[in-house]
Design a protein around this motif. Structure first.
Motif, PDB file in Angstrom:
ATOM      1  N   ASP A 263     -36.231 115.396 -42.226  1.00 50.41           N
ATOM      2  CA  ASP A 263     -37.191 115.052 -41.186  1.00 50.41           C
ATOM      3  C   ASP A 263     -36.465 114.869 -39.858  1.00 50.41           C
ATOM      4  O   ASP A 263     -36.280 113.762 -39.361  1.00 50.41           O
ATOM      5  CB  ASP A 263     -37.931 113.765 -41.563  1.00 50.41           C
ATOM      6  CG  ASP A 263     -39.058 113.450 -40.582  1.00 50.41           C
ATOM      7  OD1 ASP A 263     -39.485 114.369 -39.864  1.00 50.41           O
ATOM      8  OD2 ASP A 263     -39.490 112.275 -40.534  1.00 50.41           O
ATOM      9  N   HIS A 264     -36.023 115.999 -39.270  1.00 50.08           N
ATOM     10  CA  HIS A 264     -35.308 115.959 -37.996  1.00 50.08           C
ATOM     11  C   HIS A 264     -35.828 117.063 -37.091  1.00 50.08           C
ATOM     12  O   HIS A 264     -36.232 118.134 -37.561  1.00 50.08           O
ATOM     13  CB  HIS A 264     -33.805 116.172 -38.205  1.00 50.08           C
ATOM     14  CG  HIS A 264     -33.077 114.955 -38.688  1.00 50.08           C
ATOM     15  ND1 HIS A 264     -32.659 113.948 -37.857  1.00 50.08           N
ATOM     16  CD2 HIS A 264     -32.685 114.585 -39.934  1.00 50.08           C
ATOM     17  CE1 HIS A 264     -32.032 113.013 -38.558  1.00 50.08           C
ATOM     18  NE2 HIS A 264     -32.042 113.370 -39.823  1.00 50.08           N
ATOM     19  N   ARG A 345     -25.364 109.851 -29.915  1.00 48.50           N
ATOM     20  CA  ARG A 345     -26.572 109.315 -29.286  1.00 48.50           C
ATOM     21  C   ARG A 345     -26.177 108.256 -28.266  1.00 48.50           C
ATOM     22  O   ARG A 345     -25.669 107.194 -28.622  1.00 48.50           O
ATOM     23  CB  ARG A 345     -27.507 108.743 -30.345  1.00 48.50           C
ATOM     24  CG  ARG A 345     -28.214 109.823 -31.159  1.00 48.50           C
ATOM     25  CD  ARG A 345     -28.795 109.300 -32.438  1.00 48.50           C
ATOM     26  NE  ARG A 345     -27.746 108.951 -33.401  1.00 48.50           N
ATOM     27  CZ  ARG A 345     -27.977 108.466 -34.614  1.00 48.50           C
ATOM     28  NH1 ARG A 345     -29.217 108.258 -35.018  1.00 48.50           N
ATOM     29  NH2 ARG A 345     -26.966 108.181 -35.412  1.00 48.50           N
ATOM     30  N   ASP A 348     -30.896 104.980 -26.820  1.00 50.34           N
ATOM     31  CA  ASP A 348     -32.152 105.435 -27.416  1.00 50.34           C
ATOM     32  C   ASP A 348     -32.770 106.563 -26.598  1.00 50.34           C
ATOM     33  O   ASP A 348     -32.518 106.700 -25.396  1.00 50.34           O
ATOM     34  CB  ASP A 348     -33.146 104.281 -27.512  1.00 50.34           C
ATOM     35  CG  ASP A 348     -32.704 103.208 -28.498  1.00 50.34           C
ATOM     36  OD1 ASP A 348     -31.789 103.491 -29.295  1.00 50.34           O
ATOM     37  OD2 ASP A 348     -33.258 102.097 -28.450  1.00 50.34           O
ATOM     38  N   ASP A 367     -38.382 113.496 -29.176  1.00 53.70           N
ATOM     39  CA  ASP A 367     -38.573 113.062 -30.556  1.00 53.70           C
ATOM     40  C   ASP A 367     -37.249 112.846 -31.274  1.00 53.70           C
ATOM     41  O   ASP A 367     -37.207 112.741 -32.501  1.00 53.70           O
ATOM     42  CB  ASP A 367     -39.394 114.107 -31.321  1.00 53.70           C
ATOM     43  CG  ASP A 367     -40.821 114.215 -30.810  1.00 53.70           C
ATOM     44  OD1 ASP A 367     -41.416 113.158 -30.506  1.00 53.70           O
ATOM     45  OD2 ASP A 367     -41.341 115.340 -30.711  1.00 53.70           O
ATOM     46  N   PRO A 369     -33.916 110.925 -32.710  1.00 54.57           N
ATOM     47  CA  PRO A 369     -33.764 109.577 -33.271  1.00 54.57           C
ATOM     48  C   PRO A 369     -32.998 108.664 -32.322  1.00 54.57           C
ATOM     49  O   PRO A 369     -32.109 109.104 -31.589  1.00 54.57           O
ATOM     50  CB  PRO A 369     -32.978 109.817 -34.568  1.00 54.57           C
ATOM     51  CG  PRO A 369     -32.221 111.086 -34.320  1.00 54.57           C
ATOM     52  CD  PRO A 369     -33.109 111.932 -33.467  1.00 54.57           C
ATOM     53  N   ASP A 370     -33.358 107.381 -32.342  1.00 59.15           N
ATOM     54  CA  ASP A 370     -32.654 106.408 -31.509  1.00 59.15           C
ATOM     55  C   ASP A 370     -31.225 106.220 -31.992  1.00 59.15           C
ATOM     56  O   ASP A 370     -30.884 106.517 -33.139  1.00 59.15           O
ATOM     57  CB  ASP A 370     -33.396 105.065 -31.521  1.00 59.15           C
ATOM     58  CG  ASP A 370     -34.678 105.117 -30.713  1.00 59.15           C
ATOM     59  OD1 ASP A 370     -34.815 106.017 -29.866  1.00 59.15           O
ATOM     60  OD2 ASP A 370     -35.549 104.250 -30.927  1.00 59.15           O
ATOM     61  N   TYR A 511     -25.340 113.784 -37.265  1.00 59.11           N
ATOM     62  CA  TYR A 511     -25.182 112.550 -36.492  1.00 59.11           C
ATOM     63  C   TYR A 511     -24.037 111.677 -37.005  1.00 59.11           C
ATOM     64  O   TYR A 511     -23.826 110.578 -36.499  1.00 59.11           O
ATOM     65  CB  TYR A 511     -26.495 111.765 -36.501  1.00 59.11           C
ATOM     66  CG  TYR A 511     -27.601 112.473 -35.752  1.00 59.11           C
ATOM     67  CD1 TYR A 511     -27.675 112.415 -34.366  1.00 59.11           C
ATOM     68  CD2 TYR A 511     -28.561 113.218 -36.428  1.00 59.11           C
ATOM     69  CE1 TYR A 511     -28.683 113.078 -33.674  1.00 59.11           C
ATOM     70  CE2 TYR A 511     -29.561 113.892 -35.738  1.00 59.11           C
ATOM     71  CZ  TYR A 511     -29.613 113.814 -34.357  1.00 59.11           C
ATOM     72  OH  TYR A 511     -30.602 114.478 -33.670  1.00 59.11           O
TER      73      TYR A 511
END
Length: 560
Positions: A263-264, A345, A348, A367, A369-370, A511
């Motif tokens: 789900d990315h 990252r 956020d 969209d 991810p934080d 990540y």
């Protein structure tokens, strides 16, 4: 005359904003050894047997030792060891690869370099000496002859182009003079077997004309000047012998595969934002008491760093998107080692910190991810109105626009064990855009502040660099603009390794999470040395390159 925006900081004329409150002092280091080998050849003709000869001279009172190789088209040739007697000259024949020779047109020339690595009498960081590499025109046959019999040659499978190479590669603007095909020749095959763009100089020689040309953007330091270039690229490249280099967009390509089964969302970045940082022989400094960190023998621990970050200070992308590609390679004298490729990252998504007062600014549209730390410190219209467009009698603050991206990174196993962590920061002293306001990624061109007026108090821009272009309506992409994102610095802090296993190669998601010892589709290969350095004290965060300008007199402009 273009000056460095660091001058104000170094002379104390302007105050440094919240984002730049780090300690800028540097511990004094020993004077570095100066080169003693001179390359006296400036124009070399490459033979069809893929050889090129250069003459060098040893200026030392002792024998000069080291290695030479030719670099052309973004590719390195075979290293050749040299040993030259004191105060003497010698001629060496260097070998090129077939791919290197192919970048030089028959009957034409290309800009190239002799890469010199001195190991004696003293070790000197690898450097480039620019040369012109020529290739003879094809010989004209004396007369007709019988055609040679045709021998079928097995064809190699075509190289698969990555999306970064195929769709995100550079296209010239109206003020750029290098052809796109020359830019595309700077490429490397990644560990996945795909073709990627890689580093190139900001200026070049067009093989079609033999004249100097410009790309209009730069990618920072030449990675081949890094003391850990070979070690790092051996790990990154599928075949370092033919097209050694740092692949741009490699993690994003892996994310395409990884996202298909998880789900990315996917993420691809432009070519011009990839920036290289080379830092050799950096001694580690403890924060308190401020002193060198030493190994068991009492010697200061020194590290070599080769870093590639994607930092877009010209567009609205960074206003909403927090994930940007990062290569972080470090090797230290105490055995600490890491080579990590991730999407780091910076805080956020859908928010950034305002550069002039550190207040959080909310945006929308991403969209991704934080993160788990870090932030993006970016100027906006509030900073422009308050600190740039000022009433007569005041001086505009260039440091109110100072952009710093603060990263937080880790390589972590599924049970939460952190094998390694690191946190470099990346500064831009002359970004070419600011957030225009609102929740979207709209921007204003920083060069427009040359003629803007604050309707609230009639304020205009005063002082450097505005006075040098006062009232001019330069375009954002004009090479004369003082805002091109090329005056960049960086901060080094901690590189922590805590790997109690005997495994050095790990596979993570793009990540840096979910580290396991076996590969899976879309997983990134990471190198973490065994053992650890958790006994190091807290390190000082140190700033480097405050007087560096990658865009001075070489045609660089936004987007960069």
């Amino acid at each position: 005359m273009r000056r460095l925006l660091a001058v104000a900081l170094l002379t104390g004329v302007l105050s440094v904003p919240v984002a730049a409150q780090a300690d800028h002092d540097h511990v004094a280091t020993a004077k570095k050894a100066s080169p003693v080998l001179t390359v006296t050849t400036r124009s070399v003709t490459a033979s069809e047997a893929r050889t090129a000869s250069v003459t060098v001279r040893c200026r030392s009172s002792k024998t000069c030792r080291g290695a030479l190789r030719v670099r052309v088209g973004g590719m390195d040739g075979t290293p050749r060891s040299y040993r030259v007697k004191a105060r003497a000259s010698a001629r060496y024949t260097l070998r090129l690869t077939s791919a290197q020779l192919a970048t030089v047109p028959q009957g034409g020339a290309a800009r190239a370099a002799v890469r010199v690595r001195e190991t004696g009498p003293k070790k000197v960081s690898t450097r480039s000496v620019t040369i012109t590499l020529r290739r003879a025109a094809p010989a004209t046959p004396p007369g007709p002859s019988a055609p040679a019999p045709t021998v079928p040659v097995p064809s190699e499978p075509p190289v698969v182009e990555s999306r970064a190479y195929r769709e995100k590669n550079w296209t010239p603007t109206s003020v750029d003079t290098c052809p796109a095909s020359l830019h595309a020749s700077y490429s490397v095959v990644g560990a996945d077997g795909k073709l990627y763009p890689t580093w190139h100089p900001p200026t070049d020689v067009d093989p079609a004309t033999g004249k100097a040309c410009t790309y209009g953007h730069e990618h920072g330091d030449d990675p081949s000047t890094s003391d850990i270039y070979g070690w790092t690229t051996d790990f990154l490249d599928a075949d370092g012998t033919s097209r050694r280099g740092v692949p741009f967009g490699y993690v994003s390509e892996a994310l395409d595969t990884y996202a298909a089964g998880h789900d990315h969302v996917t993420r691809h970045e432009d070519n011009v934002g990839h920036k290289i940082i080379v830092a050799n022989d950096v001694k580690m400094v403890a924060a308190s008491p401020r002193e060198y960190v030493r190994d068991e023998a009492g010697a200061p621990i020194a590290c070599d760093f080769l870093i590639k970050v994607h930092q877009g200070s010209h567009s609205g992308d960074g206003l909403i998107n927090n994930a940007h590609e990062l290569l972080y390679s470090a090797r230290c004298s105490d055995g600490t080692e890491i080579i990590s490729s991730t999407l780091t990252r910076f805080g956020d998504a859908n928010q950034f910190s305002r550069s002039c007062d550190a207040q959080k600014v909310l945006t929308s549209g991403s969209d991704l991810p934080d993160g788990f730390g870090g932030r993006r410190v970016i100027p906006d219209r509030f900073c422009v109105d308050r600190d740039v467009l000022v009433p007569d009698g005041r001086t505009s603050s260039i440091w109110a626009l100072y952009e710093v991206w603060e990263s937080a990174n880790r390589i972590r196993t599924p049970d939460g064990t952190v094998l390694a962590s690191f946190d470099p920061w990346f500064g831009v002293r002359n970004p070419s855009r600011a957030h225009a306001g609102g929740f979207v990624s709209s921007i204003i061109a920083m060069v427009d502040t040359l003629w803007m007026v604050d309707t609230a108090d009639g304020g205009t821009a005063h002082g450097y660099p505005w006075d040098e272009h006062a009232g001019q309506h330069l375009a954002k992409g004009d090479p004369e603009s003082p805002f091109d994102g090329a005056q960049r610095d960086y901060y080094l802090h901690s590189t922590t390794v805590d790997n109690p296993t005997a495994t050095r190669i790990w596979w993570t998601d793009p990540y840096g999470d979910g580290a396991v010892t076996e590969p899976a589709p879309g997983m990134m290969r990471q190198w973490v040395s065994t053992g650890g350095n958790t006994d190091w004290p807290e390190l000082e965060r140190r700033t480097f390159n405050l007087q560096t300008d990658y865009g001075n007199g070489n045609g660089v402009h936004a987007p960069n």
